[in-house]
Enzyme design. Sequence first.
Site: not given
Ligand code: AKB
Length: 313
Positions: A12, A35, A143, A147
């Site tokens: 990546g 990967d 996302y 996180k």
């Molecule tokens: C995204 O845009 O999803 C990533 C990040 C800011 O974690 N680059």
Amino acid sequence: MAIKTLIIGACGQIGTELTLALREKHGNENVIASDIREGSASLMSSGPFEVLDATNYKAIEDIVLHYDVEEVYLMAAMLSATAEKFPMRGWELNMNSLFNVLNLAKDKKVAKVFWPSSIAVFGPSTPKFDTPQTTVMEPTTVYGISKQTGERWCEYYFNKYGVDVRSIRYPGLISYKTMPGGGTTDYAVEIYHEALKEGKYTSFLSEDTALPMMFMDDAIKATISLMETEEDKLTIRSSYNLGGISFTPKELAASIQKEIPDFKIDYAPDFRQPIADSWPSSIDDAQAQKDWNWKHEYDIDKMTKTMLAGLRD
Ligand code: AKB
């Protein structure tokens, strides 16, 4: 003796440069790249490579035992824009891969873990400018939720099981060696490719959308430096804020126009605009400065010059 390191997600955007940097530092044979698919020629030919699914605990364990791995960098993740399209797949990849690596460390099969967090842990109710290390965090993306949850688990594994896990909240990262994939900050890489190819670019974020960003060399330097810091200096086991530069698409275009005066930009915001709007514009990284002497080097114009030179090569 050199430290044996495994990079998961080595093909990546971050993984590629991290693998090459660690190979240079520790010797090619000591850094195992892995990967889900094969990657660039430089990565595949410069040291050991394994095809590895980050969600498969047994497969990771086999590689760890086979190579006597001591440190794992888990760079595999589904980024913000793609995870909005495939929420469950994003959640499963981002969480299962983290648990696999944390559990390996808990069982003392590896000594140290690096896991990337992101500015996506913040949300619309977070202070937008100079966002502090500790503040309101109500992420609104799949996302970001993965996180933020991951950060809580990292801290839990450190407190409860003594797992030496270290993490950085990366801003948008800009590099020329590997394209990013599926992020909201990707425009800041695409723009350079299009500036050289077409002399113009249509930004999927509006002209005044300011986001925290960083040139890849700074991000790699930060990652390695955090991993090399003595344990007792670290005060954060969730994830460190990392500042860098902050700019809008309009400001980035102006920086490119200093090098390519005819470059043109226009704007067609899409589904990624609300994601960007929910994130901070700039980050306060005083804690990283204090704990491990963090300092970024690249400003926007130095980054533009380096990007254009790198892509022209
Ligand atoms: C995204 O845009 O999803 C990533 C990040 C800011 O974690 N680059």
